[in-house]
Design an enzyme around this catalytic site. Structure first.
Site, PDB file in Angstrom:
ATOM      1  CE  LYS A 113      44.178 -27.792 -14.188  1.00  0.00           C
ATOM      2  NZ  LYS A 113      43.206 -28.515 -14.974  1.00  0.00           N
ATOM      3  CB  THR A 143      35.740  -9.606 -30.996  1.00  0.00           C
ATOM      4  OG1 THR A 143      36.272 -10.484 -32.002  1.00  0.00           O
ATOM      5  CG2 THR A 143      34.330 -10.006 -30.696  1.00  0.00           C
ATOM      6  CD  GLU A 172      31.835 -11.913 -28.575  1.00  0.00           C
ATOM      7  OE1 GLU A 172      31.993 -11.023 -27.709  1.00  0.00           O
ATOM      8  OE2 GLU A 172      32.790 -12.552 -29.062  1.00  0.00           O
ATOM      9  CD1 TRP A 201      41.194 -24.620 -11.700  1.00  0.00           C
ATOM     10  CD2 TRP A 201      42.518 -23.868 -13.338  1.00  0.00           C
ATOM     11  NE1 TRP A 201      40.924 -25.344 -12.833  1.00  0.00           N
ATOM     12  CE2 TRP A 201      41.718 -24.903 -13.849  1.00  0.00           C
ATOM     13  CE3 TRP A 201      43.421 -23.239 -14.191  1.00  0.00           C
ATOM     14  CZ2 TRP A 201      41.799 -25.332 -15.171  1.00  0.00           C
ATOM     15  CZ3 TRP A 201      43.502 -23.654 -15.508  1.00  0.00           C
ATOM     16  CH2 TRP A 201      42.690 -24.694 -15.981  1.00  0.00           C
TER      17      TRP A 201
HETATM   18  P1  AMP Z   1      35.205  -7.266 -25.253  1.00  0.00           P
HETATM   19  O1  AMP Z   1      34.363  -8.087 -26.133  1.00  0.00           O
HETATM   20  O2  AMP Z   1      36.407  -6.704 -25.929  1.00  0.00           O
HETATM   21  O3  AMP Z   1      34.387  -6.213 -24.581  1.00  0.00           O
HETATM   22  O4  AMP Z   1      35.802  -8.212 -24.132  1.00  0.00           O
HETATM   23  C1  AMP Z   1      34.962  -8.972 -23.308  1.00  0.00           C
HETATM   24  C2  AMP Z   1      35.777  -9.601 -22.212  1.00  0.00           C
HETATM   25  O5  AMP Z   1      36.363  -8.597 -21.386  1.00  0.00           O
HETATM   26  C3  AMP Z   1      34.971 -10.445 -21.256  1.00  0.00           C
HETATM   27  O6  AMP Z   1      34.721 -11.727 -21.757  1.00  0.00           O
HETATM   28  C4  AMP Z   1      35.860 -10.450 -20.028  1.00  0.00           C
HETATM   29  O7  AMP Z   1      36.911 -11.384 -20.165  1.00  0.00           O
HETATM   30  C5  AMP Z   1      36.470  -9.074 -20.049  1.00  0.00           C
HETATM   31  N1  AMP Z   1      35.722  -8.182 -19.138  1.00  0.00           N
HETATM   32  C6  AMP Z   1      34.780  -7.283 -19.445  1.00  0.00           C
HETATM   33  N2  AMP Z   1      34.360  -6.633 -18.350  1.00  0.00           N
HETATM   34  C7  AMP Z   1      35.046  -7.136 -17.301  1.00  0.00           C
HETATM   35  C8  AMP Z   1      35.064  -6.896 -15.879  1.00  0.00           C
HETATM   36  N3  AMP Z   1      34.306  -5.971 -15.313  1.00  0.00           N
HETATM   37  N4  AMP Z   1      35.895  -7.649 -15.124  1.00  0.00           N
HETATM   38  C9  AMP Z   1      36.682  -8.592 -15.667  1.00  0.00           C
HETATM   39  N5  AMP Z   1      36.730  -8.861 -16.981  1.00  0.00           N
HETATM   40  C10 AMP Z   1      35.913  -8.149 -17.794  1.00  0.00           C
END
Ligand code: AMP
Length: 563
Positions: free
Chosen positions: A459, A204, A348, A464
């Site tokens: 917050k 990540t 993940e 929120w």
């Molecule tokens: P990553 O592991 O770098 O792909 O990041 C995952 C995170 O990206 C998720 O837990 C979300 O917070 C954010 N994310 C992924 N897709 C979306 C989406 N379509 N809308 C909003 N947040 C997203």
């Protein structure tokens, strides 16, 4: 009277059932190389078209790809790569990177895709943590490797992904990729994997602390490809031509390098050219039907459509995810006849969890209703379970109103982080569900709405405020190119929103104009307290706005009424 034979037969069946009756079907391991073997036979003429770092466009079919993958597998064996070894890549989307995906996992080793946008410390950390033995790199990334080579694992070998004619002088000892394939046999006796064997590794981007590794198996990868093939069917149909703009160093380009050969879709690989103008030309030149990528890329393409006053008519389907797609962007593409599918997922989760294709009964709804639904993150795909929970971990109803932290489970979700017991211990609830860190609601029809990352919510006085909601509205303002909302400390309210704007041109929007637009959608108390202008927003390694960097930059910010 029942004959004794029948009674005996019935008693035997009951015994079997009590013991738990097993199906009588073959068990064949799910294996990644089988995807390409299938494509080489059944979709043999579908293409892999690549914009190369050498500057030209390269083409090969899946049949040719399979033969080159066998040659590469022999080359890897020649380098002493054994099952379970980690083979790292630092590369753009292209045919050689695709060959590595299949050859490395095909011989039982693990393909570790490294994100070149990670910081130097993170790159050093993950190559040691993964214990990478070989690093395959595109010429673009040679300067990074030369600068860091002293700090990378001492016995690391380096293979430059080019041909002999393009091999540069370097202080690092380099092996030439095409030399590795030269003279090798075009077939390989692929070992049959245990389907739970590790196949690829992706860290990540690590917004806090060190990056954490998701270690995918053959089984999870093949299942993810099958699940996306039945879910994202508008771009994954035999004969389609799709661009993965999402990089192969970010969660295996959302699994497209596996789902495309499986379904007979040609892959059009953009290489290093991800700007709007290059993508426009590639889409038109290669008659591309669909493209997958993050919102920032689509904003660039949209700007190019507007600049040229036209768009390629072949381009009809888009998958957008990685961060929330602004409603204004979805609307602009839909009005041009590009159907937008808004997906959500995580590293993940392999990564896709939900997809935004509308069910049949909603496809005839007025465009504005369709766009409102498409601004949500879609519905879960088969194989992925979702639940939202309150602060005590109690499940909340899927009524579109209750919002809480989103948890997931399924065969394509990690069961732990690679060699990281501490992070693993924090990531799961007592029932084994994985906590995403996203705050969301789910409506009766199953539509997910991501409201924020738990740590990005603001917050204010115990209530929120969703930064995503504010950003979504503000980014539709004609004088706004992009924007972000972060929390800043406030003596009375704890936190209040600060709006950070990159203006579209020289004509900066006034705070009152922005407030007027916001008031059409949000309550007065949710309006940002202040607005600041910047030339550009800092991005994370995966192209998302880095709220962490912004929070640091504005850490001492004094709001006008904060005393
Ligand atoms: P990553 O592991 O770098 O792909 O990041 C995952 C995170 O990206 C998720 O837990 C979300 O917070 C954010 N994310 C992924 N897709 C979306 C989406 N379509 N809308 C909003 N947040 C997203």
């Amino acid at each position: 009277m029942v004959p004794p034979g029948a009674a005996h037969y019935a008693a035997e069946r009951i015994k079997e059932r009590e013991a738990g009756m097993q199906g009588m079907m073959m068990h064949r391991p799910l294996s990644i190389i089988e995807i390409l073997r299938f494509a080489s036979e059944i979709h043999s003429t579908a293409e892999v078209v690549s914009v190369r770092t050498e500057g030209d466009i390269h083409r090969q079919t899946y049949a040719e790809t399979y033969a080159r993958v066998a040659r590469l597998a022999h080359g890897l064996a020649g380098l002493g790569i054994a099952p379970g070894d980690r083979v790292a890549t630092l590369a753009w989307n292209g045919y050689r990177h695709l060959e590595l995906y299949y050859a490395v996992s095909g011989i039982g080793a693990v393909c570790h895709t490294i994100n070149p946008r990670l910081s130097a410390e993170q790159l050093i950390y993950i190559t040691h943590h993964a214990e990478d033995r070989v690093l395959f790199l595109d010429t673009t990334f040679l300067p990074i490797v030369e600068a860091l080579a002293d700090k990378l694992p001492a016995d690391m070998r380096y293979v430059l992904m080019t041909d002999r004619a393009h091999m540069p002088e370097s202080k690092v000892e380099l092996i030439c990729y095409e030399d590795l394939l030269d003279g090798q046999e075009e077939s390989y006796d692929w070992p049959e994997p245990d389907e739970n064997d590790a196949a690829s590794l992706c860290y990540t981007s690590g917004t806090t602390g060190n990056p954490k590794g998701a270690l995918y198996s053959h089984r999870s990868t093949v299942l993810h490809a099958m699940e996306t093939a039945i879910t994202l069917y508008s771009s994954l149909r035999e004969g389609k031509r799709v661009i993965p703009v999402v990089p192969m160093f970010h969660v295996n380009a959302w699994g497209l390098p596996y789902a495309a050969p499986m379904t007979g879709v040609s892959l059009i690989m953009p290489g290093p050219k991800l700007d709007g103008a290059s993508l426009f030309d590639l889409i038109e030149g290669e008659q591309v039907d669909a493209a997958w990528g993050v919102p920032t890329v689509w904003q660039g393409l949209l700007a190019e459509f507007r600049k040229r006053g036209t768009h390629p008519k072949c381009f009809t389907d888009m998958v957008v995810g990685g961060s929330a797609a602004p409603t204004s962007m979805i609307e602009a593409f839909e009005k041009m006849g590009v159907s937008v599918c808004h997906a959500w997922g995580m590293t993940e989760m392999s990564p896709i969890g939900t997809q935004g294709l509308l069910p049949r009964e909603l496809r005839e709804a007025p465009l504005s209703d369709q766009i409102a639904l498409k601004s949500r993150q879609g519905r879960r795909m088969f194989g992925v379970d979702l639940k939202i929970v309150d602060e005590e971990g109690k499940p909340l109803p899927h009524d579109g109103k209750a919002s809480g932290e989103l948890y997931v489970r399924g065969n394509t979700v990690i069961s732990g982080y690679f060699e990281n017991a501490e992070a693993t211990a924090e990531a799961f609830d007592s029932e084994g569900w994985f906590g995403t860190g996203d705050i969301a609601s789910i409506d009766e029809r199953g539509f997910l709405l991501i409201q924020d990352r738990a740590k990005d919510l603001i917050k204010s006085g115990g209530e929120w405020i969703s930064s995503i909601d504010l950003e979504n509205v503000v980014s539709a303002h004609p004088k706004v190119a992009s924007c972000a909302v972060i929390a800043v400390p406030h003596p009375k309210w704890d936190e209040r929103p600060l709006l950070i704007v990159v203006p579209e041109g020289d004509d900066r929007p006034g705070k009152d104009e922005i407030d007027a637009l916001l008031l059409e959608h949000v309550a007065k108390w949710q309006l940002p307290d202040a607005m600041e202008f910047v030339d550009e927003l800092p991005l994370t390694a995966t192209g998302k706005v880095s709220k962490l960097t912004l929070r640091k930059r504005f850490a001492d910010y004094k709001l006008p009424d904060a005393g």
